[in-house]
Design an enzyme around this catalytic site. Structure first.
Site, PDB file in Angstrom:
ATOM      1  N   SER A  39     -11.924   7.245   3.188  1.00  0.00           N
ATOM      2  CA  SER A  39     -12.284   6.486   4.390  1.00  0.00           C
ATOM      3  C   SER A  39     -11.167   6.603   5.416  1.00  0.00           C
ATOM      4  O   SER A  39     -10.050   6.123   5.205  1.00  0.00           O
ATOM      5  CB  SER A  39     -12.500   5.020   4.037  1.00  0.00           C
ATOM      6  OG  SER A  39     -12.691   4.293   5.227  1.00  0.00           O
ATOM      7  N   HIS A  64     -15.210   9.975   5.442  1.00  0.00           N
ATOM      8  CA  HIS A  64     -15.993   8.783   5.776  1.00  0.00           C
ATOM      9  C   HIS A  64     -15.483   8.183   7.077  1.00  0.00           C
ATOM     10  O   HIS A  64     -14.297   7.888   7.222  1.00  0.00           O
ATOM     11  CB  HIS A  64     -15.889   7.762   4.639  1.00  0.00           C
ATOM     12  CG  HIS A  64     -16.773   6.582   4.821  1.00  0.00           C
ATOM     13  ND1 HIS A  64     -18.116   6.609   4.547  1.00  0.00           N
ATOM     14  CD2 HIS A  64     -16.511   5.319   5.263  1.00  0.00           C
ATOM     15  CE1 HIS A  64     -18.651   5.425   4.796  1.00  0.00           C
ATOM     16  NE2 HIS A  64     -17.692   4.614   5.240  1.00  0.00           N
ATOM     17  N   ASP A  66     -15.940   5.138   9.751  1.00  0.00           N
ATOM     18  CA  ASP A  66     -16.516   3.825  10.034  1.00  0.00           C
ATOM     19  C   ASP A  66     -16.583   3.618  11.532  1.00  0.00           C
ATOM     20  O   ASP A  66     -15.589   3.771  12.236  1.00  0.00           O
ATOM     21  CB  ASP A  66     -15.661   2.726   9.400  1.00  0.00           C
ATOM     22  CG  ASP A  66     -15.866   2.675   7.896  1.00  0.00           C
ATOM     23  OD1 ASP A  66     -17.038   2.679   7.473  1.00  0.00           O
ATOM     24  OD2 ASP A  66     -14.874   2.634   7.162  1.00  0.00           O
ATOM     25  N   MET A  68     -17.678   0.798  14.333  1.00  0.00           N
ATOM     26  CA  MET A  68     -18.038  -0.614  14.499  1.00  0.00           C
ATOM     27  C   MET A  68     -18.141  -0.939  15.982  1.00  0.00           C
ATOM     28  O   MET A  68     -17.510  -0.287  16.804  1.00  0.00           O
ATOM     29  CB  MET A  68     -16.961  -1.506  13.875  1.00  0.00           C
ATOM     30  CG  MET A  68     -16.648  -1.169  12.438  1.00  0.00           C
ATOM     31  SD  MET A  68     -15.465  -2.342  11.751  1.00  0.00           S
ATOM     32  CE  MET A  68     -14.872  -1.419  10.335  1.00  0.00           C
ATOM     33  N   HIS A 112     -20.689   5.844   8.972  1.00  0.00           N
ATOM     34  CA  HIS A 112     -21.250   4.540   8.598  1.00  0.00           C
ATOM     35  C   HIS A 112     -21.217   3.652   9.837  1.00  0.00           C
ATOM     36  O   HIS A 112     -20.139   3.266  10.296  1.00  0.00           O
ATOM     37  CB  HIS A 112     -20.399   3.959   7.459  1.00  0.00           C
ATOM     38  CG  HIS A 112     -20.768   2.565   7.085  1.00  0.00           C
ATOM     39  ND1 HIS A 112     -19.918   1.748   6.373  1.00  0.00           N
ATOM     40  CD2 HIS A 112     -21.889   1.830   7.292  1.00  0.00           C
ATOM     41  CE1 HIS A 112     -20.503   0.573   6.175  1.00  0.00           C
ATOM     42  NE2 HIS A 112     -21.689   0.604   6.718  1.00  0.00           N
ATOM     43  N   MET A 114     -21.584   0.369  11.544  1.00  0.00           N
ATOM     44  CA  MET A 114     -21.664  -1.084  11.411  1.00  0.00           C
ATOM     45  C   MET A 114     -21.852  -1.631  12.820  1.00  0.00           C
ATOM     46  O   MET A 114     -20.936  -2.208  13.418  1.00  0.00           O
ATOM     47  CB  MET A 114     -20.382  -1.603  10.762  1.00  0.00           C
ATOM     48  CG  MET A 114     -20.310  -1.224   9.301  1.00  0.00           C
ATOM     49  SD  MET A 114     -18.704  -1.568   8.585  1.00  0.00           S
ATOM     50  CE  MET A 114     -17.900   0.005   8.854  1.00  0.00           C
ATOM     51  N   MET A 187     -22.728  -1.574  -0.118  1.00  0.00           N
ATOM     52  CA  MET A 187     -21.387  -2.074   0.226  1.00  0.00           C
ATOM     53  C   MET A 187     -20.854  -2.938  -0.918  1.00  0.00           C
ATOM     54  O   MET A 187     -21.540  -3.845  -1.397  1.00  0.00           O
ATOM     55  CB  MET A 187     -21.435  -2.913   1.516  1.00  0.00           C
ATOM     56  CG  MET A 187     -21.630  -2.124   2.795  1.00  0.00           C
ATOM     57  SD  MET A 187     -20.378  -0.842   3.084  1.00  0.00           S
ATOM     58  CE  MET A 187     -18.898  -1.811   3.331  1.00  0.00           C
ATOM     59  N   ASP A 221     -18.890   1.636  -1.330  1.00  0.00           N
ATOM     60  CA  ASP A 221     -17.809   1.600  -0.342  1.00  0.00           C
ATOM     61  C   ASP A 221     -17.138   0.228  -0.372  1.00  0.00           C
ATOM     62  O   ASP A 221     -17.784  -0.791  -0.114  1.00  0.00           O
ATOM     63  CB  ASP A 221     -18.418   1.870   1.042  1.00  0.00           C
ATOM     64  CG  ASP A 221     -17.391   1.832   2.162  1.00  0.00           C
ATOM     65  OD1 ASP A 221     -16.186   1.752   1.877  1.00  0.00           O
ATOM     66  OD2 ASP A 221     -17.811   1.892   3.327  1.00  0.00           O
TER      67      ASP A 221
HETATM   68  O1  LIG Z   1     -16.339   0.292   5.623  1.00  0.00           O
HETATM   69  C1  LIG Z   1     -15.340  -0.066   5.099  1.00  0.00           C
HETATM   70  C2  LIG Z   1     -14.908  -1.448   5.299  1.00  0.00           C
HETATM   71  O2  LIG Z   1     -15.842  -2.060   6.104  1.00  0.00           O
HETATM   72  C3  LIG Z   1     -14.632   0.853   4.202  1.00  0.00           C
HETATM   73  O3  LIG Z   1     -14.963   2.211   4.427  1.00  0.00           O
HETATM   74  C4  LIG Z   1     -13.188   0.693   3.965  1.00  0.00           C
HETATM   75  O4  LIG Z   1     -12.428   1.521   4.778  1.00  0.00           O
HETATM   76  C5  LIG Z   1     -12.898   1.008   2.532  1.00  0.00           C
HETATM   77  O5  LIG Z   1     -11.567   0.808   2.299  1.00  0.00           O
HETATM   78  P1  LIG Z   1     -10.977   0.468   0.853  1.00  0.00           P
HETATM   79  O6  LIG Z   1     -11.656  -0.782   0.386  1.00  0.00           O
HETATM   80  O7  LIG Z   1     -11.323   1.642  -0.015  1.00  0.00           O
HETATM   81  O8  LIG Z   1      -9.534   0.297   1.112  1.00  0.00           O
END
Ligand SMILES: O=C(CO)[C@@H](O)[C@H](O)COP(=O)(O)O
Length: 267
Positions: A39, A64, A66, A68, A112, A114, A187, A221
């Site tokens: 991530s 990955h 993210d 938002m 992903h 959000m 999640m 995740d």
């Molecule tokens: O989407 C998310 C958090 O919302 C994840 O992708 C986190 O980035 C995962 O991080 P770790 O829990 O593996 O540190």
């Protein structure tokens, strides 16, 4: 889609205008196999390009991303998110350009979203070179068919995510028919930030889903790492997002390899 191009260059225009070529990374999953996705939320944002490159070198299958919109918890952190997020909000800061090499494999950007209105992001992510577009079921109950069609029309692979409080049954309709999604992201923490504690209760959802869909890509995740991977793999997850456990490790390649071995053994 992207396979038709001839070589891959991801150009990050980010403060120091770095260029890089990404080599490695997987093709679309055609069978149940481990996909390890570091991530980028846990990466050093000041050096995104080299962080991405090193994860690929260390054996990552996917990256990955993210994305938002400030409506998830801890959104103070979310405004600085990732290259694609920056790309969307400010084209001068980051631009991503693609070329693929038939010999080299492609960089799979597992995005992903959000966000409250995922439809608003489809065109921009398609242009930016996203590979997977995973939206949340909680905000897409009324328009998921239209959304999936649009995602596919832009050459991306549709996935659906669900938050810890959402029952697994809510994604079932999205797994049927011609507009079915191709991945479910369960999640295992509340969306928002990295470094949270893995929620073992979520494994019931994974187990139930795997029982019903033996060939589906099931991603987990949040809080995944050497101490939790066996639980996720045994429940049936094959796509593993890991942020702090990979980026925080002294030997990230070893962690990536360990995650993969656990998934492969379990399956
Ligand atoms: O989407 C998310 C958090 O919302 C994840 O992708 C986190 O980035 C995962 O991080 P770790 O829990 O593996 O540190």
């Amino acid at each position: 889609m992207k396979e038709s191009y001839s070589r891959l260059i991801i150009m990050f225009v980010f403060s120091d205008f770095k260029n890089l070529s990404l080599v490695g990374i997987s093709e679309m999953a055609t069978q149940l196999e481990a996909k390890i996705a570091p991530s980028m939320l846990s990466s050093d944002f000041a050096n995104l390009a080299s962080e991405a490159e090193r994860m690929v070198r260390f054996g990552a299958d996917w990256l990955h991303m993210d994305i938002m919109d400030g409506c998830v918890p801890d959104s103070a952190k979310s405004f600085i998110l990732l290259l694609l997020c920056l790309f969307i909000s400010n084209k001068q800061i980051v631009s991503v350009k693609w070329q693929l090499d038939s010999v080299l494999q492609i960089a799979y950007l597992d995005c992903h979203l959000m966000v409250t209105n995922p439809l608003d992001y489809v065109d921009q992510l398609g242009k930016a070179g996203a590979s997977g577009f995973t939206f949340h079921v909680e905000v897409s109950k009324d328009n998921w068919q239209e959304l999936v069609k649009r995602i596919k029309s832009k050459g991306m692979r549709p996935g659906v995510a669900l938050k810890p409080g959402t029952p697994i049954e809510e994604v079932y309709p999205l797994l049927e028919g011609e507009n079915a999604v191709e991945m479910v992201l369960v999640m295992t923490v509340e969306p928002g930030f990295g470094g949270q504690k893995f929620m073992p209760d979520m494994m019931n959802k994974v187990r139930t889903l795997r029982g019903k869909y033996p060939e589906l890509d099931i991603e987990v995740d949040g809080g995944l790492g050497p101490s939790t991977i066996d639980m996720a793999a045994a429940a049936g997850a094959n796509c593993i997002v890991a942020g702090s456990s990979v980026f925080g490790a002294s030997e990230p390649a070893q962690v990536i390899s360990l995650l993969r071995t656990s998934v492969n053994k379990a399956h």
